[in-house]
Design an enzyme around this catalytic site. Structure first.
Site, PDB file in Angstrom:
ATOM      1  N   GLU A   1      60.758  52.899  23.347  1.00 50.66           N
ATOM      2  CA  GLU A   1      61.001  53.540  23.903  1.00 50.66           C
ATOM      3  C   GLU A   1      61.481  52.815  25.143  1.00 50.66           C
ATOM      4  OE1 GLU A   1      58.318  56.375  24.773  1.00 50.66           O
ATOM      5  OE2 GLU A   1      57.387  54.550  25.218  1.00 50.66           O
TER       6      GLU A   1
HETATM    7  C1  NGO Z   1      54.405  56.968  22.884  1.00 56.31           C
HETATM    8  C2  NGO Z   1      54.631  55.998  24.068  1.00 56.31           C
HETATM    9  C3  NGO Z   1      53.256  55.788  25.048  1.00 56.31           C
HETATM   10  C4  NGO Z   1      53.092  56.920  25.414  1.00 56.31           C
HETATM   11  C5  NGO Z   1      52.319  57.782  24.535  1.00 56.31           C
HETATM   12  C6  NGO Z   1      51.481  58.971  25.235  1.00 56.31           C
HETATM   13  C7  NGO Z   1      54.454  55.487  21.896  1.00 56.31           C
HETATM   14  C8  NGO Z   1      54.478  54.257  20.379  1.00 56.31           C
HETATM   15  N1  NGO Z   1      54.897  54.656  22.983  1.00 56.31           N
HETATM   16  O1  NGO Z   1      53.784  56.185  22.659  1.00 56.31           O
HETATM   17  O2  NGO Z   1      53.606  54.451  25.813  1.00 56.31           O
HETATM   18  O3  NGO Z   1      51.618  55.826  26.263  1.00 56.31           O
HETATM   19  O4  NGO Z   1      53.395  57.954  23.879  1.00 56.31           O
HETATM   20  O5  NGO Z   1      51.156  59.604  24.066  1.00 56.31           O
END
Ligand code: NGO
Length: 527
Positions: free
Chosen positions: A335
């Site tokens: 992200e």
């Molecule tokens: C995503 C995000 C995290 C969140 C999570 C919540 C990943 C790999 N990045 O997973 O920052 O906490 O969802 O479900």
């Protein structure tokens, strides 16, 4: 009385056999109504299901004089025996002294390095009227044999280890769980407790998500404000906290004694607000943002064009590597929406070089496939059924190019997803994940274009935006994490919801005996 009980047992076995013939394709809600608890016979209760079991013959009766024999010559075997004794004393109420002698009756632990038929972490368990013999080629295998034995001993009171043989080995080398101590801070004793709960189900990796926008949780000597300032607070503005280096070492050592490897994660270049808030020079504009207590993602980025960023990355990874005997350093990479694609690729290249410079292997979230994964880098898949084809194709291409994958599909393996609409905790961005859904998939065939040989294993992440206490953690993790443990260990041929749900149900009382506050999911036929 005993005859009545035995007759009852036979009846239960028969009903178990009948219920196991139920098609496992029935939809979630329906199967929840159909299955009723039918206590499986002892060797069918072992979780994760072993590769092979052969019940039969007279069993070994645990009596006040029963000893654990660890032979002579290996201090490590002695330690495994001592720990097993501790674990069995509680439920059995017996003294179970650990003695050096190798011959005689009792519980025998045998390390046999020449037993080529036993895999790296495999073992054999034989229970006869004379003894229970645990044999393995490695100490880890011996430890797992002991954990299987725990499940064959009655949950309370002395009793009998039923006659039979288990010949067992894991399907995957990486059987992991993750805990996020950045969103909500968790202490080392809390994480040790979780680790103990997991290790008995043969989970062998604990990934610790140490840093995120809301908190930096590990002391770094060369950048002390990371923990001192960036470790204060968390989601909702609680007190937060951080681990000292000694805290971290203590966890690593505790994990190693249970044959668990700690995989530390420093999430970069996004998910870095806590670091950016601690040091203005890490920001492109030289201004430190405020600490963050919300739960949005994707808004922060290290400054890719500044050289000081790489000094920071190298210092942090050097100190972390020095504390970590395990082979992996996880560098996040998910992200990075606030980092332009070219910058992301440039940053990840240098971050991977920094890991290699420490002699470690890179793990990163699967977004790394959009940049250039370094040779040997491991990608962690956290996509879901609706992840766009282009993203899947990139991951499949990385697998084809030789990268191994850890599978954590968010709509199956994420322990922070709500079970259903009534779950008070958790998120639902990947949908609801009932127990059946989290279990009923096969890591060997889950991703198109990713053969089983490219799958290093599975991992169940527990993100903690909504999870703040031990009770929250246990409610979300249990029982789903046990299904992921089985997917990581048991052969594909043994994966079957009807049988698994009965097996899991029979563990309810064992979880209760360990004071684990699990969710009594409606799709499991609890007793
Ligand atoms: C995503 C995000 C995290 C969140 C999570 C919540 C990943 C790999 N990045 O997973 O920052 O906490 O969802 O479900």
């Amino acid at each position: 009385m005993r005859r009545v009980l035995r007759a009852l047992g036979v009846l239960l076995i028969l009903t178990a056999a009948v219920s196991c013939t139920e098609p496992s394709g029935a939809d979630d809600a329906k199967s929840g109504e159909l299955l009723r608890h039918a206590e499986p016979p002892p060797y069918e209760r072992i979780l994760p299901a072993p590769a092979a079991v052969r019940p039969g013959g007279a069993g070994y009766r645990l009596v006040p004089g029963t000893v654990i024999r660890t032979g002579t010559g290996s201090e490590e075997v002695r330690q495994i025996g001592e720990r097993l004794a501790e674990q069995l004393r509680g439920p059995s109420g017996l003294p179970l002294p650990v003695v050096d002698g190798g011959a005689g009756d009792g519980i025998l632990l045998r390390l046999d390095e020449s037993a080529a038929e036993l895999a790296e972490e495999g073992y054999r368990l034989e229970s006869t009227a004379a003894a229970v013999t645990l044999t393995a080629r490695t100490p880890a295998g011996l430890f797992y044999a002991g954990q299987t034995l725990r499940q064959l001993v009655p949950a309370s009171g002395a009793g009998e280890v039923p006659g039979g043989t288990v010949a067992d080995r894991p399907r995957f080398a990486y059987r992991g769980a993750m805990i996020d101590i950045a969103r909500h801070y968790f202490t080392v004793p809390q994480v040790k407790r979780y680790l103990d709960q997991l290790a008995q189900y043969k989970i062998n990796k604990l990934h610790v998500h140490l840093t995120d926008d809301q908190g930096w949780r590990l002391a770094v000597d060369s950048w002390p404000r990371l923990a001192e300032y960036g470790g204060v607070g968390g989601v909702g503005g609680g007190p937060g906290g951080h681990w000292t280096k000694d805290d971290y070492r203590e966890l690593v050592e505790y994990a190693a004694e249970r044959y668990v490897e700690v995989v530390p994660e420093i999430d970069m270049p996004g998910h870095t607000n806590a670091a950016l808030a601690s040091y203005p020079e890490l920001n492109c504009d030289g201004k430190a943002p405020d600490r963050y207590t919300g739960i949005k993602v994707g808004f922060s980025s290290l400054c890719v064009s500044k050289e000081v960023t790489y000094e920071f990355v190298e210092d942090v990874l050097r100190e972390l590597a020095a504390l970590t005997p395990g082979r992996y350093l996880h560098i996040g990479g998910d992200e990075a929406h606030a980092t332009p694609a070219a910058d992301y690729a440039a940053f990840m290249k240098r971050a991977q070089e920094a890991v290699a410079g420490q002699g470690k292997t890179v793990v990163a979230w699967h977004q790394l496939a959009a940049a250039e994964p370094a040779p040997g880098a491991v990608l962690q898949w956290w996509g879901h059924d609706k992840t766009p084809a282009a993203e899947r194709d990139r991951v499949a291409a990385a697998a084809k190019a030789g990268h191994r994958l850890i599978l954590s599909p968010a709509d199956r393996a994420y322990l922070d997803m709500k079970y259903d609409k009534d779950t008070a905790l958790g998120l639902a961005w990947a949908g609801h994940v009932p127990v059946r859904r989290s279990y009923a998939w096969d890591p060997g065939t889950h991703l198109a274009g990713v053969p089983e040989s490219a799958v290093l294993g599975v991992e169940a992440p527990l993100w903690t935006e909504t999870i703040a206490t031990r009770a929250d953690l246990e409610l979300m993790a249990f029982p789903r994490v046990l299904g992921i443990a089985e997917l990581g260990w048991s052969p594909a041929a043994k994966l079957d919801w009807a049988a698994y749900s009965q097996r899991l149900a029979s563990h309810g009382p064992r979880l209760t005996a360990q004071d684990i506050g699990y969710f009594r999911a409606p799709d499991v036929p609890w007793p």
